[in-house]
Enzyme design. Structure first.
Site, PDB file in Angstrom:
ATOM      1  CE  LYS A 173      -1.645   3.140   2.278  1.00 56.09           C
ATOM      2  NZ  LYS A 173      -1.731   4.233   1.296  1.00 56.09           N
ATOM      3  N   GLY A 226       6.459   6.193   8.110  1.00 54.84           N
ATOM      4  CA  GLY A 226       5.547   7.340   8.080  1.00 54.84           C
ATOM      5  C   GLY A 226       5.623   8.101   9.390  1.00 54.84           C
ATOM      6  CB  SER A 227       3.326  10.481  10.860  1.00 60.39           C
ATOM      7  OG  SER A 227       2.097   9.787  10.807  1.00 60.39           O
ATOM      8  N   GLY A 231       1.996   5.383  13.093  1.00 58.35           N
ATOM      9  CA  GLY A 231       2.771   4.217  13.531  1.00 58.35           C
ATOM     10  C   GLY A 231       2.212   3.632  14.817  1.00 58.35           C
ATOM     11  CD  GLU A 248      12.495   5.849   9.305  1.00 52.54           C
ATOM     12  OE1 GLU A 248      12.307   6.798  10.094  1.00 52.54           O
ATOM     13  OE2 GLU A 248      12.581   5.983   8.080  1.00 52.54           O
ATOM     14  CB  CYS A 282      12.866  10.092   8.183  1.00 52.04           C
ATOM     15  SG  CYS A 282      13.684   8.951   7.083  1.00 52.04           S
ATOM     16  CD  GLN A 329       4.518  18.023   4.926  1.00 53.47           C
ATOM     17  OE1 GLN A 329       3.882  16.985   4.937  1.00 53.47           O
ATOM     18  NE2 GLN A 329       5.209  18.434   5.977  1.00 53.47           N
ATOM     19  CD  GLU A 381       9.717  13.651  10.741  1.00 54.10           C
ATOM     20  OE1 GLU A 381       8.657  13.017  10.825  1.00 54.10           O
ATOM     21  OE2 GLU A 381      10.768  13.166  10.285  1.00 54.10           O
TER      22      GLU A 381
HETATM   23  P1  NDP Z   1       1.417   9.137   7.325  1.00 50.81           P
HETATM   24  O1  NDP Z   1       2.047   8.451   8.478  1.00 50.81           O
HETATM   25  O2  NDP Z   1       0.003   9.573   7.430  1.00 50.81           O
HETATM   26  O3  NDP Z   1       1.501   8.192   6.013  1.00 50.81           O
HETATM   27  C1  NDP Z   1       2.472   7.201   5.767  1.00 50.81           C
HETATM   28  C2  NDP Z   1       1.797   6.011   5.102  1.00 50.81           C
HETATM   29  O4  NDP Z   1       0.854   5.435   6.010  1.00 50.81           O
HETATM   30  C3  NDP Z   1       0.993   6.359   3.855  1.00 50.81           C
HETATM   31  O5  NDP Z   1       1.037   5.292   2.944  1.00 50.81           O
HETATM   32  C4  NDP Z   1      -0.409   6.518   4.407  1.00 50.81           C
HETATM   33  O6  NDP Z   1      -1.425   6.368   3.443  1.00 50.81           O
HETATM   34  C5  NDP Z   1      -0.444   5.401   5.417  1.00 50.81           C
HETATM   35  N1  NDP Z   1      -1.439   5.582   6.463  1.00 50.81           N
HETATM   36  C6  NDP Z   1      -2.001   6.743   6.888  1.00 50.81           C
HETATM   37  N2  NDP Z   1      -2.899   6.505   7.863  1.00 50.81           N
HETATM   38  C7  NDP Z   1      -2.913   5.158   8.050  1.00 50.81           C
HETATM   39  C8  NDP Z   1      -3.635   4.294   8.909  1.00 50.81           C
HETATM   40  N3  NDP Z   1      -4.514   4.773   9.790  1.00 50.81           N
HETATM   41  N4  NDP Z   1      -3.409   2.972   8.842  1.00 50.81           N
HETATM   42  C9  NDP Z   1      -2.516   2.472   7.967  1.00 50.81           C
HETATM   43  N5  NDP Z   1      -1.802   3.247   7.111  1.00 50.81           N
HETATM   44  C10 NDP Z   1      -1.989   4.570   7.163  1.00 50.81           C
HETATM   45  O7  NDP Z   1       2.308  10.347   6.955  1.00 50.81           O
HETATM   46  P2  NDP Z   1       1.888  11.587   6.020  1.00 50.81           P
HETATM   47  O8  NDP Z   1       2.141  11.189   4.656  1.00 50.81           O
HETATM   48  O9  NDP Z   1       0.513  12.086   6.326  1.00 50.81           O
HETATM   49  O10 NDP Z   1       2.901  12.673   6.538  1.00 50.81           O
HETATM   50  C11 NDP Z   1       2.650  13.311   7.787  1.00 50.81           C
HETATM   51  C12 NDP Z   1       3.945  13.487   8.536  1.00 50.81           C
HETATM   52  O11 NDP Z   1       4.530  12.220   8.792  1.00 50.81           O
HETATM   53  C13 NDP Z   1       5.022  14.235   7.788  1.00 50.81           C
HETATM   54  O12 NDP Z   1       4.843  15.606   7.855  1.00 50.81           O
HETATM   55  C14 NDP Z   1       6.243  13.735   8.502  1.00 50.81           C
HETATM   56  O13 NDP Z   1       6.415  14.439   9.705  1.00 50.81           O
HETATM   57  C15 NDP Z   1       5.930  12.292   8.807  1.00 50.81           C
HETATM   58  N6  NDP Z   1       6.478  11.364   7.792  1.00 50.81           N
HETATM   59  C16 NDP Z   1       7.623  10.715   8.056  1.00 50.81           C
HETATM   60  C17 NDP Z   1       8.185   9.909   7.098  1.00 50.81           C
HETATM   61  C18 NDP Z   1       9.450   9.213   7.343  1.00 50.81           C
HETATM   62  O14 NDP Z   1      10.260   9.048   6.430  1.00 50.81           O
HETATM   63  N7  NDP Z   1       9.676   8.709   8.532  1.00 50.81           N
HETATM   64  C19 NDP Z   1       7.595   9.714   5.796  1.00 50.81           C
HETATM   65  C20 NDP Z   1       6.346  10.419   5.615  1.00 50.81           C
HETATM   66  C21 NDP Z   1       5.838  11.199   6.590  1.00 50.81           C
HETATM   67  P3  NDP Z   1      -2.053   7.626   2.652  1.00 50.81           P
HETATM   68  O15 NDP Z   1      -1.110   8.767   2.804  1.00 50.81           O
HETATM   69  O16 NDP Z   1      -2.157   7.120   1.273  1.00 50.81           O
HETATM   70  O17 NDP Z   1      -3.393   7.892   3.259  1.00 50.81           O
END
Ligand code: NDP
Length: 483
Positions: A173, A226-227, A231, A248, A282, A329, A381
């Site tokens: 996904k 992700g965030s 997480g 991560e 990140c 963003q 972050e």
């Molecule tokens: P998210 O954590 O929301 O998204 C990361 C991934 O998780 C995407 O594929 C997203 O899907 C998916 N996701 C979102 N909600 C859920 C859920 N409830 N259950 C399962 N999967 C889910 O990050 P964002 O893209 O919204 O970014 C927000 C903040 O997160 C950034 O500003 C940054 O601070 C941090 N971030 C950190 C990253 C890193 O490298 N560690 C990478 C990206 C973000 P979808 O977006 O398609 O809905």
């Protein structure tokens, strides 16, 4: 007419229950395509077929796995220019970074191609007579991969490649912000001679498809980037089924610039680390902890370097900083600029939205000075082209400040003193340490991950990835009564 791109489910390209539109953040009039959103029935179908395919793949010889992974990696590297252009078009990072990312993603596949031939176990004598012990790794099973938009191809590849290498099936996904890169990588994987359904692409919102995936008892492991809030939600959902997780979740990385640093090098590392990838990394250097003895010289040179950075369309030659990924963003970034000012930090330059010939989410890189480590801009972050200088009076104060964070992904020091660098390597509380380098920029053959809120579960990348993607089996073999 705008093209519709489908999901790849159980070995077939299929339309979804709905579609989302993908627009270029450098030019909002440029619609890249429509992308299918997987239904819950399609997800179930992908999960069921993955279970069947995984058994076949786990029993497939290692040379076949090598050939498949090598073919994927080689094609990605060969097509880095074309796929990197697509990536930059949808994510907004400068073309050179987009191409570099696709090439690097290919290297993850070629690395794990070789790793598939190198799956060694252990042997041991039993404490009992005439019994030998064999310890080997087996595939975890069906793995759900949830990846972010900031490295849409590389992050997914450093998860998909080891998953396949060690004999797992994958449901991927990707982030809905970057579906084009996901379809492009899937097209390459779908060409391979692999069991039907071994790899499925299930595009859709995280709150829907992502949630269904993490809650499914049919999934053996979830690898997420992700965030932190998402997480934590994934961890809560996964624990219901005792699903293995690897996460991560970003950081608040600091670069400590000491009084004995090469200041010009420190400025180059700070600017690259803070603003590369439009700050959406990140591993970004979002805290610059600077010794008072060189503070003024460092700040004046960093100001010049920051103001000289060319913000522009991701695909335009010479662009060093592209647009941020989305309106959401950008809005959050602007809120952090105002927050920093209201907390008492001084915005030395940048931080404002920029108008360009094409409408997009452009902002000028922002540099805060006179900030302290208690401010929210130094604790949360931001994921923005923003960084903040914190002045300190000693190495000890720098180290204490650097370690005073909930995160711990990367930490850097600029110093020419070997004793100091050695002390720092041993005492920085982070998963990765950089000496005379930017906090961003890691290799593909060694472990990657952090401490605190940055990571949870086994490390990613290198041979350490086996820890997540496999389970260990210990076999006792009796040779019977001695002859
Ligand atoms: P998210 O954590 O929301 O998204 C990361 C991934 O998780 C995407 O594929 C997203 O899907 C998916 N996701 C979102 N909600 C859920 C859920 N409830 N259950 C399962 N999967 C889910 O990050 P964002 O893209 O919204 O970014 C927000 C903040 O997160 C950034 O500003 C940054 O601070 C941090 N971030 C950190 C990253 C890193 O490298 N560690 C990478 C990206 C973000 P979808 O977006 O398609 O809905």
């Amino acid at each position: 007419m705008t093209q519709l791109y489908k999901n790849y489910i159980a070995g077939e390209w299929v339309a979804g229950g709905s579609e989302i539109e993908n627009r270029n953040p450098s030019d909002l009039s440029d619609v890249i395509g429509l992308y299918a959103q997987a239904t819950s029935d399609q997800l179930e179908q992908a999960l069921d077929q993955a279970r069947v395919a995984q058994a076949e793949w786990a029993a497939t010889g290692i040379e076949k796995k090598y050939n498949v992974l090598m073919a994927i990696g080689t094609e990605m590297m060969t097509r880095a220019e074309e796929l990197g252009t697509l990536l930059s078009r949808e994510e907004g990072k400068p073309l050179v970074e987009g191409k570099g990312e696709v090439y690097r993603a290919g290297q993850f596949f070629t690395y794990y191609a070789a790793e598939s031939l190198r799956q060694m176990g252990d042997t041991a004598d039993s404490t009992r007579e005439n019994i030998e012990i064999d310890v080997r790794r087996e595939a975890l099973g069906v793995v759900g991969i949830i990846s972010p938009w900031n490295f849409p191809t590389a992050t997914a590849s450093w998860k998909i490649a080891p998953a396949l290498c060690y004999g797992n099936a994958v449901l991927w996904k990707p982030a809905n912000a970057t579906p084009a890169s996901a379809v492009a990588l899937t097209e390459i994987i779908a060409k391979q001679d692999i069991p039907k359904g071994l790899f499925s692409l299930v595009m859709g919102a995280g709150s829907e498809v992502g949630q269904r995936l993490v809650k499914s008892p049919k999934v053996d492991g979830i690898s997420f980037t992700g965030s932190v809030p998402v997480g934590k939600g994934i961890a809560r959902a996964a624990i219901e089924n005792l699903t293995k997780i690897q996460m991560e979740m970003g950081s608040k990385n600091a670069l400590a610039v000491m009084d004995d640093a090469d200041v010009d090098l420190a400025v180059a590392m700070a600017a690259g680390g803070a603003f590369g990838g439009t700050g959406q990394k990140c591993t970004a250097s979002s805290r610059l902890i600077v010794h008072s003895a060189i503070h003024d010289e460092f700040v004046s040179k960093l100001l010049v370097a920051t103001e000289a950075m060319k913000v522009g369309h991701a695909l335009e030659a010479g662009t060093q900083i592209g647009p941020v990924v989305s309106q959401q963003q950008l809005t959050e970034n602007m809120a952090y600029v105002e927050l920093g000012k209201s907390e008492g930090a001084e915005l030395l330059c940048g931080g404002q939205r920029l108008e360009m010939p094409t409408e997009g989410y452009y902002m000028a890189p922002g540099l805060f000075i006179n900030s302290n480590n208690d401010m929210r801009i130094n604790r949360e972050e931001m994921f923005a082209p923003l960084t903040a200088v914190i002045k300190v009076d000693s190495y000890d104060e720098a180290l204490t400040t650097l370690n005073d964070t909930n995160f711990g992904l990367t930490a850097g020091i600029m110093t020419q003193n070997l004793a100091r660098a050695t002390h720092f390597r041993r005492n920085a509380k982070s998963g990765c340490v950089m000496v005379n380098l930017a906090t961003a920029g890691t290799d593909y053959h060694v472990p990657f991950g952090g401490r605190g809120d940055s990571s949870y579960g086994p490390r990613e990348q290198g041979s350490y990835a086996a820890e997540f993607y496999t389970v260990v089996k210990t076999t006792y073999i009796s040779s019977g009564t001695p002859m």
